[in-house]
Motif scaffolding. Structure first.
Motif, PDB file in Angstrom:
ATOM      1  N   MET A 124       3.441   4.710   3.288  1.00  0.00           N
ATOM      2  CA  MET A 124       4.578   5.369   2.651  1.00  0.00           C
ATOM      3  C   MET A 124       5.617   4.303   2.339  1.00  0.00           C
ATOM      4  O   MET A 124       5.930   3.465   3.197  1.00  0.00           O
ATOM      5  CB  MET A 124       5.176   6.437   3.572  1.00  0.00           C
ATOM      6  CG  MET A 124       6.364   7.185   2.942  1.00  0.00           C
ATOM      7  SD  MET A 124       6.947   8.562   3.981  1.00  0.00           S
ATOM      8  CE  MET A 124       7.710   7.632   5.330  1.00  0.00           C
ATOM      9  N   PHE A 125       6.152   4.320   1.119  1.00  0.00           N
ATOM     10  CA  PHE A 125       7.111   3.289   0.736  1.00  0.00           C
ATOM     11  C   PHE A 125       8.150   3.821  -0.247  1.00  0.00           C
ATOM     12  O   PHE A 125       7.963   4.870  -0.873  1.00  0.00           O
ATOM     13  CB  PHE A 125       6.391   2.072   0.140  1.00  0.00           C
ATOM     14  CG  PHE A 125       5.555   2.354  -1.077  1.00  0.00           C
ATOM     15  CD1 PHE A 125       6.085   2.284  -2.363  1.00  0.00           C
ATOM     16  CD2 PHE A 125       4.209   2.702  -0.942  1.00  0.00           C
ATOM     17  CE1 PHE A 125       5.318   2.528  -3.472  1.00  0.00           C
ATOM     18  CE2 PHE A 125       3.426   2.956  -2.061  1.00  0.00           C
ATOM     19  CZ  PHE A 125       3.984   2.863  -3.332  1.00  0.00           C
ATOM     20  N   THR A 126       9.238   3.081  -0.360  1.00  0.00           N
ATOM     21  CA  THR A 126      10.315   3.409  -1.298  1.00  0.00           C
ATOM     22  C   THR A 126       9.882   3.063  -2.713  1.00  0.00           C
ATOM     23  O   THR A 126       9.397   1.945  -2.965  1.00  0.00           O
ATOM     24  CB  THR A 126      11.584   2.612  -0.958  1.00  0.00           C
ATOM     25  OG1 THR A 126      11.923   2.834   0.407  1.00  0.00           O
ATOM     26  CG2 THR A 126      12.741   3.032  -1.855  1.00  0.00           C
ATOM     27  N   GLN A 127      10.031   3.989  -3.645  1.00  0.00           N
ATOM     28  CA  GLN A 127       9.666   3.713  -5.037  1.00  0.00           C
ATOM     29  C   GLN A 127      10.566   2.621  -5.628  1.00  0.00           C
ATOM     30  O   GLN A 127      11.743   2.499  -5.293  1.00  0.00           O
ATOM     31  CB  GLN A 127       9.802   4.981  -5.879  1.00  0.00           C
ATOM     32  CG  GLN A 127       8.743   6.025  -5.592  1.00  0.00           C
ATOM     33  CD  GLN A 127       7.756   6.220  -6.736  1.00  0.00           C
ATOM     34  OE1 GLN A 127       7.480   5.300  -7.498  1.00  0.00           O
ATOM     35  NE2 GLN A 127       7.214   7.417  -6.837  1.00  0.00           N
ATOM     36  N   ALA A 128       9.984   1.830  -6.510  1.00  0.00           N
ATOM     37  CA  ALA A 128      10.716   0.766  -7.197  1.00  0.00           C
ATOM     38  C   ALA A 128      11.591   1.342  -8.304  1.00  0.00           C
ATOM     39  O   ALA A 128      11.472   2.518  -8.673  1.00  0.00           O
ATOM     40  CB  ALA A 128       9.740  -0.263  -7.757  1.00  0.00           C
ATOM     41  N   PRO A 186       8.247  11.862  -6.637  1.00  0.00           N
ATOM     42  CA  PRO A 186       8.286  11.756  -5.172  1.00  0.00           C
ATOM     43  C   PRO A 186       8.827  10.405  -4.701  1.00  0.00           C
ATOM     44  O   PRO A 186       8.390   9.357  -5.177  1.00  0.00           O
ATOM     45  CB  PRO A 186       6.819  11.943  -4.768  1.00  0.00           C
ATOM     46  CG  PRO A 186       6.031  11.592  -5.987  1.00  0.00           C
ATOM     47  CD  PRO A 186       6.870  11.987  -7.154  1.00  0.00           C
ATOM     48  N   ASN A 187       9.780  10.445  -3.795  1.00  0.00           N
ATOM     49  CA  ASN A 187      10.354   9.227  -3.227  1.00  0.00           C
ATOM     50  C   ASN A 187      10.957   9.561  -1.864  1.00  0.00           C
ATOM     51  O   ASN A 187      11.879  10.388  -1.804  1.00  0.00           O
ATOM     52  CB  ASN A 187      11.433   8.655  -4.153  1.00  0.00           C
ATOM     53  CG  ASN A 187      11.822   7.241  -3.779  1.00  0.00           C
ATOM     54  OD1 ASN A 187      11.066   6.530  -3.140  1.00  0.00           O
ATOM     55  ND2 ASN A 187      13.013   6.836  -4.195  1.00  0.00           N
ATOM     56  N   PRO A 188      10.422   9.000  -0.766  1.00  0.00           N
ATOM     57  CA  PRO A 188       9.398   7.944  -0.695  1.00  0.00           C
ATOM     58  C   PRO A 188       8.027   8.441  -1.155  1.00  0.00           C
ATOM     59  O   PRO A 188       7.790   9.649  -1.266  1.00  0.00           O
ATOM     60  CB  PRO A 188       9.398   7.562   0.789  1.00  0.00           C
ATOM     61  CG  PRO A 188       9.899   8.773   1.493  1.00  0.00           C
ATOM     62  CD  PRO A 188      10.915   9.395   0.579  1.00  0.00           C
ATOM     63  N   PHE A 189       7.166   7.468  -1.386  1.00  0.00           N
ATOM     64  CA  PHE A 189       5.880   7.722  -2.015  1.00  0.00           C
ATOM     65  C   PHE A 189       4.766   7.438  -1.024  1.00  0.00           C
ATOM     66  O   PHE A 189       4.794   6.425  -0.323  1.00  0.00           O
ATOM     67  CB  PHE A 189       5.756   6.822  -3.249  1.00  0.00           C
ATOM     68  CG  PHE A 189       4.645   7.160  -4.176  1.00  0.00           C
ATOM     69  CD1 PHE A 189       4.362   8.469  -4.508  1.00  0.00           C
ATOM     70  CD2 PHE A 189       3.895   6.155  -4.757  1.00  0.00           C
ATOM     71  CE1 PHE A 189       3.341   8.777  -5.390  1.00  0.00           C
ATOM     72  CE2 PHE A 189       2.874   6.442  -5.648  1.00  0.00           C
ATOM     73  CZ  PHE A 189       2.594   7.766  -5.960  1.00  0.00           C
TER      74      PHE A 189
END
Length: 448
Positions: A361-365, A402-405
């Protein structure tokens, strides 16, 4: 279906749409999306009193059911609310799923109940409208009879603006426009230019011209150069095409080089390009329904993207200045040189693992236009070798995005530690300089 049954079905669905109370919403920023393949052209010009024009495409009406009628009804209702004085409504092909009489009848029953009486109806034939088992000639005759058109390609002047509708000439998916139709198009373009060289010329065709808009890899090959070269002498041309069902959220849905090309998405469902984790028909693509509203104000054409499913707008309108000059085109293939980037404080974590999979799971750019996708690389931590590499959509086509992704990294080996790197890619292929990185370990297999 009998006429009375069809009438009752249409009235019931129309009332359902009205009861939902579709109110107007303000424009949303960058990554919200349009719904449906309805192109709504709202043409307003203070000099000659042109009020509005609307168009739709890829309705894919079936012999029976409700979803197709609900989507068409919703699109027409919103266009009527937003553009109460249309001058024309254009349907850019694939009105039906197979070109059956019953499908045309269902389309027209709802369309006639919703259309504005003062608006001209312009319909283009699409490849699906040939899929009824008839000969090409008979399929065209049925289309013309049911839709009330004079020909499969024709030219109308509406309040001083030229509308040229092309017709694909058989049921092949890639489309076909003959040399004869191209010669006719050249004559119509010359006539429109002579009428007023400073005004836009609107050209409608079902399949896009290859190497123009997003999704145009699905366009036609035969006579492609002939048609393109016919148009390239007229920078004032704006073509509108359907067929691909690709989302209008993508900046490449508008393209300028020698003239302007604009995609119109779809009312039926959404497709996206192959080679990505989510596939060509991502989850939820069946609810998709997008389109356009186009206004002419003085020397500007404003193209608004509309999401009929969400009943809202997508991004800012595209604006084309007139008189058109190629050296001032701003929606070119080279318009975007800025690389996407991960925001300060962006994070990446491992959610869970199995013996062959690590879920991250990560923060979208961020990007000044759109983050289209991610490149994900999983390296064996011990050997440094790449064990898995793939690309995944950012799911820019969702509203909200969706964010986080969350992404699954699959196809790994049990009990192995991996360094996982995530790079952001924008619509024009620019890749982020920096990347997110996390270590994860798959579960070992249980001992027997």
């Amino acid at each position: 279906m009998k006429d009375e049954q069809l009438k009752n079905e249409t009235e019931k669905l129309s009332n359902t749409i009205l009861e939902k109370g579709m109110d107007r919403r303000s424009f949303l920023g960058g990554t919200t999306k349009i719904a449906g393949l309805t192109l709504g052209l709202s043409l307003v010009n203070s000099l000659n009193g042109l009020e509005a024009e609307a168009a739709i495409s890829d309705v894919h009406m079936l012999k029976s059911g409700t979803t197709d009628l609900q989507k068409l009804g919703s699109a027409l209702h919103q266009l009527n609310e937003l553009v109460p004085k249309q001058d024309a409504l254009v349907v850019v092909g694939d009105l039906t799923e197979n070109g059956f009489s019953e499908e045309y009848d269902r389309f027209m029953a709802l369309y006639n109940a919703k259309k504005q009486t003062q608006a001209a109806s312009l319909f283009a034939i699409g490849n699906h409208d040939y899929w009824n088992g008839l000969s090409v000639t008979d399929a065209q005759k049925l289309f013309l009879k049911k839709m009330g058109m004079e020909s499969i390609f024709y030219h109308k002047v509406i309040k001083g603006f030229h509308f040229i509708v092309l017709g694909t000439e058989n049921g092949k998916t890639e489309g076909y426009f003959s040399e004869q139709q191209n010669a006719w198009l050249g004559e119509q373009l010359q006539q429109a230019k002579q009428d007023d060289p400073k005004k836009p010329i609107f050209v409608f065709l079902h399949q896009p011209i290859k190497n123009t808009v997003y999704g145009s890899e699905w366009g036609f090959e035969v006579n492609r150069e002939l048609l393109y070269n016919t148009l390239k002498e007229y920078p004032q041309v704006i073509t509108f095409s359907g067929h691909t069902h690709y989302p209008l959220d993508e900046p490449r849905a508008i393209h300028q080089k020698d003239f302007t090309s604009v995609a119109t998405a779809s009312l039926k469902n959404m497709w996206v390009e192959a080679g990505y984790l989510q596939g060509e028909l991502p989850k939820g693509s069946e609810t998709f329904s997008q389109g356009l509203i186009v206004e002419v104000h003085g020397n500007k054409v404003n193209i608004h993207r509309r999401d009929f499913n969400q009943n809202n707008w997508i991004g800012e309108p595209w604006v084309i200045d007139y008189p058109a000059k190629k050296n001032t085109f701003k929606y070119t293939e080279m318009r975007e040189q800025v690389k996407p980037h991960f925001p300060k404080g962006a994070s990446i974590t491992v959610l869970d693992t199995t013996s062959t999979e690590i879920n991250i799971m990560f923060t979208q750019a961020n990007d000044n236009l759109l983050v289209h996708s991610y490149k994900v690389v999983a390296k064996n931590k011990q050997t440094g070798q790449i064990a898995k590499e793939f690309r995944a959509f950012s799911e820019f086509y969702k509203d909200p995005i969706p964010n986080p992704f969350v992404l699954p990294v699959k196809g790994l080996q049990p009990g192995i530690s991996y360094d996982i790197e995530v790079y952001a890619i924008d619509s024009f292929g620019n890749m982020s300089k920096t990347f997110l990185k996390i270590e994860g370990k798959t579960k070992a297999l249980a001992a027997l």
